[in-house]
Design a protein around this motif. Structure first.
Motif, short mmCIF file in Angstrom:
data_model
loop_
_atom_site.label_atom_id
_atom_site.label_comp_id
_atom_site.label_asym_id
_atom_site.label_seq_id
_atom_site.Cartn_x
_atom_site.Cartn_y
_atom_site.Cartn_z
N TRP A 1 29.04 8.98 -20.56
CA TRP A 1 27.93 9.75 -19.97
C TRP A 1 26.70 9.71 -20.87
CZ3 TRP A 1 31.66 14.39 -18.87
CH2 TRP A 1 32.40 14.11 -17.72
N THR A 2 26.92 9.82 -22.18
CA THR A 2 25.79 9.80 -23.11
C THR A 2 25.09 8.45 -23.08
OG1 THR A 2 26.96 11.34 -24.56
CG2 THR A 2 25.08 10.18 -25.50
N MET A 3 25.86 7.37 -23.10
CA MET A 3 25.25 6.04 -23.08
C MET A 3 24.61 5.73 -21.74
SD MET A 3 25.49 5.02 -26.09
CE MET A 3 24.96 3.33 -26.00
N LEU A 4 25.19 6.22 -20.65
CA LEU A 4 24.54 6.07 -19.35
C LEU A 4 23.18 6.75 -19.35
CD1 LEU A 4 27.56 6.60 -16.90
CD2 LEU A 4 26.21 4.50 -17.14
N HIS A 5 23.10 7.89 -20.04
CA HIS A 5 21.84 8.64 -20.11
C HIS A 5 20.79 7.91 -20.95
CE1 HIS A 5 19.05 12.01 -20.54
NE2 HIS A 5 19.13 11.87 -21.86
N TYR A 6 21.20 7.36 -22.09
CA TYR A 6 20.23 6.76 -23.01
C TYR A 6 19.93 5.30 -22.70
CZ TYR A 6 20.22 10.75 -26.20
OH TYR A 6 20.06 12.00 -26.75
N VAL A 7 20.96 4.54 -22.29
CA VAL A 7 20.78 3.09 -22.16
C VAL A 7 21.16 2.56 -20.78
CG1 VAL A 7 21.32 0.86 -23.23
CG2 VAL A 7 21.35 2.92 -24.62
N GLY A 8 22.09 3.22 -20.10
CA GLY A 8 22.56 2.71 -18.82
C GLY A 8 23.91 2.03 -18.97
N GLU A 9 24.29 1.22 -17.97
CA GLU A 9 25.61 0.60 -17.96
C GLU A 9 25.79 -0.42 -19.08
OE1 GLU A 9 25.92 -0.76 -13.94
OE2 GLU A 9 26.44 1.23 -13.15
N ASP A 10 24.70 -0.99 -19.60
CA ASP A 10 24.81 -1.88 -20.77
C ASP A 10 25.35 -1.10 -21.98
OD1 ASP A 10 23.90 -4.09 -19.44
OD2 ASP A 10 21.82 -3.91 -20.13
N GLY A 11 24.95 0.16 -22.08
CA GLY A 11 25.44 1.00 -23.18
C GLY A 11 26.94 1.24 -23.09
N VAL A 12 27.45 1.39 -21.87
CA VAL A 12 28.90 1.58 -21.67
C VAL A 12 29.65 0.34 -22.11
CG1 VAL A 12 30.71 2.02 -20.00
CG2 VAL A 12 28.53 3.23 -19.81
N ALA A 13 29.10 -0.84 -21.77
CA ALA A 13 29.73 -2.09 -22.20
C ALA A 13 29.74 -2.21 -23.71
CB ALA A 13 29.00 -3.28 -21.57
#
Length: 443
Positions: free
Chosen positions: A259-271
């Motif tokens: 959730w945090t990475m989706l907020h800051y970076v998007g789905e690339d952050g989740v990867a």
């Protein structure tokens, strides 16, 4: 008594490593199961599919949490009874706990399918990523019972001095997983569903072999008519609750990371988070493998009230953990780019995020090993409460606190720094508990 000779030998580094090295190798290969999925999925399908594997991780961690609780807690209870020379009772309890695993696995599989439509709602995922999540999880759940049996049989084989066989099963399962990943994804075009099936079949190797091993009456532990002593189940659950907490809250923290990475970076952050978790998981498997390897020895010496051997085992173990920590920190930092490039090309935005994040998260490897060993040691000593406090604080309380504060101050770098900060806090608590209970257990 021949099967118990290892427990009668002197406690030396050589004898400890003979017992622990196969277990370390086994847990490393087990960590490959998930990593191999990520490798094939990211290269043959794409980083969106890699994100989906991470998004399904909390559900998968729930399955892992239950099996880990029953396996580690049950092993501690049963090996303590073996040390007390109550072998018949230990075998009855062993059979009973395996039956519980089968029933729990079937129930979890059914509940997973009933809840699947609601699991990914509200995440604001793209239709493609959500489709990947459902496809992967729906196939993975089919193997819930074999996964529970695999986790249990792995530890019981170690306790029965069959660590080499357990390692062979893990290697075979890992190779099978890799081969089937390619066959199902590239050859048969099954996509991410094929990755889930390949993983499930890889896990099933240990489950099937374990059924044959523990049906043999020559084995130190083997199936016999169970005695339904529910206090044994309660004791196993209590002793293993720390390991369950670790696995369970890992899923929760994974959601928070996502959730945090989706907020800051998007789905690339989740990867990117997924790639870094693979690196940390691989390094942590070394510590986990060592802790699993020496746990039956800790439990046996505790049941035997042999404080001399117990003290020496703990002392040597701390030195081994320290050596592994130094090696993994250096390796992870130096090899950050090559490790990340296996999952994402340098021209992919995920690459830069993962390289920067891995170099920060590597700091956590100074502390993780000691925290894992401390929790596992108290489980082996049948002190599930202290073990649970250590595991829950490390994996949930400290992680949640650092995840809530550091990203607000440092942004994305704060997300990466949360893990080292939480592990350092956990190390302080582990040291406190270690000193507090030193006289009680005589280590």
């Amino acid at each position: 008594m021949e099967n118990q000779n290892v427990y009668l030998k002197p406690v030396t580094l050589k004898n400890i490593l003979k017992f622990a090295v196969p277990t370390i190798a086994m847990t490393v290969f087990m960590s490959f199961y998930t990593m191999v999925d990520g490798l094939f999925v990211s290269n043959l399908i794409g980083t969106d599919a890699l994100s989906a594997i991470n998004l399904t991780a909390p559900v998968i961690q729930l399955v892992t949490a239950i099996s880990t609780m029953l396996a580690t807690g049950g092993s501690a209870v049963i090996m303590k009874k073996m040390g007390e020379h109550k072998s018949d009772e230990a075998k009855e309890d062993f059979t009973f706990l395996i039956l519980v695993n089968v029933l729990v696995g079937a129930a979890m599989c059914a509940l997973g399918y009933l809840a699947m439509d609601y699991i990914f709602a509200g995440m604001n995922l793209s239709p493609q990523v959500e489709g990947y999540c459902v496809a992967y999880l729906s196939r993975y759940l089919v193997f819930t019972v074999p996964i529970l049996l695999m986790n249990n049989f792995t530890l019981y084989m170690i306790a029965c001095e069959r660590a080499a066989l357990s390692l062979a099963c893990s290697v075979t399962g890992g190779i099978l997983n890799m081969v089937l990943d390619y066959v199902f994804i590239a050859g048969l075009g099954m996509g991410i569903s094929g990755a889930a099936v390949a993983t499930g079949l890889g896990y099933s190797v240990t489950a099937v072999v374990g059924l044959f091993v523990f049906s043999n009456k020559k084995s130190l532990l083997h199936f016999r008519k169970p005695a339904f002593r529910f206090r044994v189940l309660a004791s196993a659950a209590t002793n293993g609750c720390s390991e369950m907490a670790t696995a369970l809250v890992t899923g929760i923290i994974t959601m928070v990371f996502n959730w945090t990475m989706l907020h800051y970076v998007g789905e690339d952050g989740v990867a990117a988070v997924t790639i870094i978790m693979y690196v940390l998981m691989f390094a942590s498997s070394l510590y986990t493998g060592y802790s699993y390897g020496v746990a039956p020895m800790l439990s046996y010496y505790y049941g035997e009230k042999n404080h001399g051997k117990l003290k020496k085992l703990v002392s040597i173990s701390l030195k081994v953990i320290g050596a592994i920590s130094m090696i993994t920190v250096v390796a992870s930092f130096v090899l950050s780019k090559p490790l990340v490039s296996v999952f994402a090309r340098p021209d992919n935005p995920v690459y830069g995020l993962a390289v920067a994040g891995n170099r920060i998260c590597t700091i956590a490897l100074f502390f993780i090993g000691f925290n894992i060993f401390a929790s596992g040691m108290f489980t082996a000593l049948s002190n599930g409460i202290v073990s649970a406090i250590l595991a829950f604080s490390r994996s949930f309380v400290f992680m949640l606190a650092t995840m809530a504060v550091l990203p607000m101050i440092l942004g994305v770098d704060g997300v990466w720094l949360a893990t080292p900060a939480a592990e350092l806090m956990a190390l302080v608590l582990s040291g406190f508990m270690f000193m507090k209970y030193r006289k009680r257990y005589g280590y």
